[in-house]
Every structure is written in structure tokens, then in C-alpha cells.
Design an enzyme around this catalytic site. Structure first.
Site, PDB file in Angstrom:
ATOM      1  N   HIS A  51      -9.537   1.215  -1.206  1.00 17.28           N
ATOM      2  CA  HIS A  51      -9.488   1.860   0.103  1.00 17.28           C
ATOM      3  C   HIS A  51     -10.890   1.787   0.711  1.00 17.28           C
ATOM      4  CE1 HIS A  51      -5.697   3.400  -1.288  1.00 17.28           C
ATOM      5  NE2 HIS A  51      -5.519   4.194  -0.246  1.00 17.28           N
ATOM      6  N   ASP A 105       1.763   3.959   2.855  1.00 12.24           N
ATOM      7  CA  ASP A 105       0.730   4.811   2.247  1.00 12.24           C
ATOM      8  C   ASP A 105       1.356   5.981   1.472  1.00 12.24           C
ATOM      9  OD1 ASP A 105      -1.865   5.458   1.582  1.00 12.24           O
ATOM     10  OD2 ASP A 105      -2.439   6.212   3.555  1.00 12.24           O
ATOM     11  N   ASP A 106       1.675   7.058   2.186  1.00 15.05           N
ATOM     12  CA  ASP A 106       2.264   8.257   1.560  1.00 15.05           C
ATOM     13  C   ASP A 106       3.438   8.710   2.427  1.00 15.05           C
ATOM     14  OD1 ASP A 106       0.077   8.845  -0.543  1.00 15.05           O
ATOM     15  OD2 ASP A 106      -1.047   8.612   1.311  1.00 15.05           O
ATOM     16  N   GLU A 142     -11.270   3.550   6.129  1.00 15.29           N
ATOM     17  CA  GLU A 142     -10.184   4.434   6.598  1.00 15.29           C
ATOM     18  C   GLU A 142     -10.879   5.548   7.381  1.00 15.29           C
ATOM     19  OE1 GLU A 142      -8.152   6.635   3.502  1.00 15.29           O
ATOM     20  OE2 GLU A 142      -6.481   7.190   4.817  1.00 15.29           O
ATOM     21  N   HIS A 200       0.858  -1.193   0.000  1.00 10.74           N
ATOM     22  CA  HIS A 200       0.000   0.000   0.000  1.00 10.74           C
ATOM     23  C   HIS A 200       0.890   1.238   0.000  1.00 10.74           C
ATOM     24  CE1 HIS A 200      -3.735   2.143   1.937  1.00 10.74           C
ATOM     25  NE2 HIS A 200      -3.075   2.961   1.116  1.00 10.74           N
ATOM     26  N   HIS A 217       1.339   4.841  -2.411  1.00  8.93           N
ATOM     27  CA  HIS A 217       0.990   5.718  -3.542  1.00  8.93           C
ATOM     28  C   HIS A 217       2.279   6.383  -3.985  1.00  8.93           C
ATOM     29  CE1 HIS A 217      -3.364   5.515  -2.477  1.00  8.93           C
ATOM     30  NE2 HIS A 217      -2.860   5.328  -1.262  1.00  8.93           N
TER      31      HIS A 217
HETATM   32  N1  ADE Z   1      -4.579   8.759  -1.814  1.00  9.00           N
HETATM   33  C1  ADE Z   1      -3.329   8.804  -1.315  1.00  9.00           C
HETATM   34  N2  ADE Z   1      -3.342   8.430  -0.040  1.00  9.00           N
HETATM   35  C2  ADE Z   1      -4.615   8.144   0.289  1.00  9.00           C
HETATM   36  C3  ADE Z   1      -5.266   7.701   1.459  1.00  9.00           C
HETATM   37  N3  ADE Z   1      -4.621   7.462   2.603  1.00  9.00           N
HETATM   38  N4  ADE Z   1      -6.599   7.525   1.422  1.00  9.00           N
HETATM   39  C4  ADE Z   1      -7.280   7.751   0.308  1.00  9.00           C
HETATM   40  N5  ADE Z   1      -6.720   8.168  -0.819  1.00  9.00           N
HETATM   41  C5  ADE Z   1      -5.398   8.355  -0.834  1.00  9.00           C
HETATM   42 ZN    ZN Z   2      -3.688   4.800   0.538  1.00  7.70          ZN
END
Ligand code: ADE
Ligand code: ZN
Length: 336
Positions: free
Chosen positions: A199, A280-281, A202, A19, A21
Site C-alpha cells: 500500500h 479493498d474492504d 493512499e 486488492h 483484505h
Molecule cells: N487494511 C485494510 N484496508 C486498508 C487500507 N485501505 N489501507 C491500509 N491498510 C488497510
Molecule cells: Zn487495502
């Protein structure tokens, strides 16, 4: 604080990331460098000021900054540099397999071609495979704040590059954009022989997890931490072994939980749900895969055997072939 033994184990154990991006791995330093060479002026005038802006109260506040950051990506070289920087981190952290998300619509909507994006990303993935042995696959995500017709258009465009993709995903603003909105496009995805992920759970409810399973027929749920609100759902996730790709530092930064200790990690593990740890990011949330492992180790005082389970789960939950999975699991079992 975590012990040296815990720290050493986290570094030594091979891990898969499921996971991530790629646009979320855009570190401010690289963002500034690319903006400069592309002649784009930024709202924040220094790297420090940009990094300081990374304080979020919810998912939407993050997404606004994240989409703005992605605007400086124009050319194949930009996508290549972005992806290679992430893969260098994988190499440092012993992430040996990465299933990488990207958001085609974030780029095609600005006039950057699908081809430019995938060529840049794929060339970096190929280099990392050749030079460092890192395996990977690529998963385009549909933006759920846009319409299903836009997603279908994107899917049709993606089919030109079909051999590059293992599956498709769904990301962006969960609230107000339920799985049902994308039922048709996910059916098209499966009819063309791809896997899917989404997703769910969350910021949104456990019902979104149910609907992603039943309506979208996903092979994995991204995040899914709100599943703990529904005992029946937990039983179902344990029974069907559809994995959750949990992202601890993301959940903390986006205030899905107020403290790491609130993350339902122990519940998920005790219920025998296939939970994995991901970043994630990472450029926005304060760490890559190993920092996520360290944060949960500290919060839950995880033993090396519990960390071993999480690392093995990352391969079990991956889309790699069974023989490859077994190879990594055997290696993880052999680590002291
Ligand atoms: N796009 C990038 N990170 C995300 C996240 N945590 N939730 C939803 N969309 C995303
Ligand atoms: Zn994500």
C-alpha cells in the site's frame, strides 16, 4: 445513473480482484453470527448500529473498527465462513480470479495461530476453485504500524506454509510508517522467491510510491492515487507498467477524495498506467467489485470500451500465468 448497457457489461465481463483484505469483507450479519457462537459480546448491539458506525474521516478511524471486528474470528471455521462468503460474492459478480490479502499479525497477536487462519481461508479458496472454477492466490500483509522485527518474525512463521503464498504485502497506517522501515523484510521476501506488493500513496505521499518501487521493489502498488502529484512518477509508472490497484469506494469512504469525480482515473488511463479497479474492504465501504465499477462509470461516464480496458487490466496486472491471462483477455475482447 448508469445505462442498462453499462450495467449489463459490468456484470457480464469477467474480472480479477487484486486488492481485497479478507477481514474487510466481514459483513455485519456474519460478524454478529460468529460473535454469538464464540460467546463474544460486541460494543454495538445490533447489525444496524454497527453498520451506522461505518462513517470514517480517515484511514485510522476505519482501521480501529476493522481490527475490532476481526477480534471475533477465533477458529478455522470462522475464517472459512468469512472467506466463503466473499467468494460467493465473486461468483455472483463474475469475479473469476481473486488475489486475497490477509493480516496474519491481527490474529497471531491475539493468540490465534497462523495455521488456524490459513487453513480456514485456504479450504474456502479450494472449495470455490473446485465448485465454481474461481482461481485465487493468497498474500499475507505485514502491518506497518508494528515493527520490522515483528514483520520478520511473521515472515519466518509464514515460511512453514510457503506453498500457499505467491507474495507478501504491506498495509495499515501509511502515515508515519514509510516503506524504508520494511526494507530488510522485503529483501528477505524476494530472497525466498516471493513477489511483493505494498500500500502506498493512499493517505501518504507520492514519495511513498517511489520508495515502494525502489526500496521495496514491489511488483504492484496498492492504491497509489497520490502518484498524480508527481508528473515524473506518472511517467515512470507508465514506462515500467507496475500496476496500481485502485479502490474507488474505499477512497471515497476514507476521504482520500471528497467526491468520486476527484479520483484521478482519467489521468491514469490517459497516461497508459496499468490501473485496476478493486474493492479493498467491501463490507465497510459500501460495495464489492461491481459496485466499484458502477461508481466510476457514473462519475466518469465510462464507455463499455473503457470498462473493457479496466477489466483486461485486472488480468494483465494479476499474478496468474501468461496463458491464463491471455485466455481471459481474449474472452473479454469477445464480449459485445
Ligand atoms: N487494511 C485494510 N484496508 C486498508 C487500507 N485501505 N489501507 C491500509 N491498510 C488497510
Ligand atoms: Zn487495502
Amino acid at each position: 445513473m448508469i445505462t442498462d448497457a453499462q450495467n449489463n457489461f459490468i456484470l457480464a465481463v469477467p474480472k480479477a480482484e487484486l486488492h481485497l483484505h479478507i477481514e474487510g469483507s466481514f459483513e455485519p450479519e456474519l460478524l454478529f453470527k460468529i460473535a454469538e457462537r464464540n460467546g463474544i459480546s460486541l460494543k454495538y448491539k445490533t447489525v444496524g448500529k454497527l453498520r451506522n458506525a461505518y462513517q470514517f474521516n480517515n484511514l485510522q478511524e476505519f482501521l480501529d473498527i476493522y481490527y475490532e471486528g476481526a477480534n471475533v474470528l477465533l477458529y478455522e471455521q470462522d475464517f472459512y465462513d468469512l472467506t466463503l462468503a466473499y467468494l460467493e460474492k465473486c461468483r455472483e459478480q463474475n469475479v473469476v480470479h481473486a488475489e486475497v490479502f490477509f493480516d496474519p499479525q491481527t490474529h497471531t497477536q491475539r493468540g490465534v495461530s497462523f495455521e488456524t487462519v490459513v487453513n480456514g481461508i485456504q479450504k474456502a479458496l479450494d472449495k470455490a476453485n473446485k465448485e465454481w472454477g474461481i482461481t485465487s492466490c493468497l498474500i499475507p500483509n505485514f502491518l506497518r504500524h508494528l515493527s520490522e522485527d515483528e514483520a520478520i518474525k511473521t515472515f519466518k512463521e509464514a515460511l512453514q506454509f510457503r506453498e500457499l503464498f505467491i507474495g507478501f504485502g504491506l498495509d495499515s497506517s501509511e502515515k508515519g510508517n514509510p516503506p524504508a522501515k520494511f526494507e530488510r523484510v522485503f529483501k528477505m521476501v524476494h530472497d525466498e522467491g516471493f513477489l511483493s506488493v505494498a500500500h502506498a500513496g493512499e493517505e501518504g505521499s507520492a514519495q511513498n510510491v517511489w520508495d515502494s518501487l525502489h526500496l521495496l521493489k514491489v511488483a504492484r502498488i496498492d492504491h497509489g492515487v497520490r502518484s498524480v502529484d508527481d508528473e515524473l512518477l506518472l511517467d515512470e509508472l507508465a514506462r515500467i507498467q507496475v500496476p496500481l490497484t485502485v479502490c474507488p469506494l474505499s477512497n471515497l469512504k476514507l476521504k482520500v477524495v471528497q467526491q468520486m469525480k476527484e479520483l484521478p482515473l482519467r489521468t491514469l488511463l490517459e497516461k497508459n498506467i496499468l490501473v485496476t479497479i478493486n474493492s479493498d474492504d467491501p463490507a465497510y465501504f459500501g460495495g464489492y467489485v461491481n459496485e466499484n465499477y458502477k461508481a466510476i462509470t457514473e462519475a466518469f461516464d465510462l464507455t463499455t470500451d473503457e470498462l473493457r480496458i479496466l477489466a483486461k487490466n485486472s488480468f494483465k496486472a494479476s499474478f496468474m500465468g501468461e496463458t491464463e491471462k491471455e485466455k481471459w483477455i481474449k474472452r473479454i475482447n469477445e464480449i459485445e
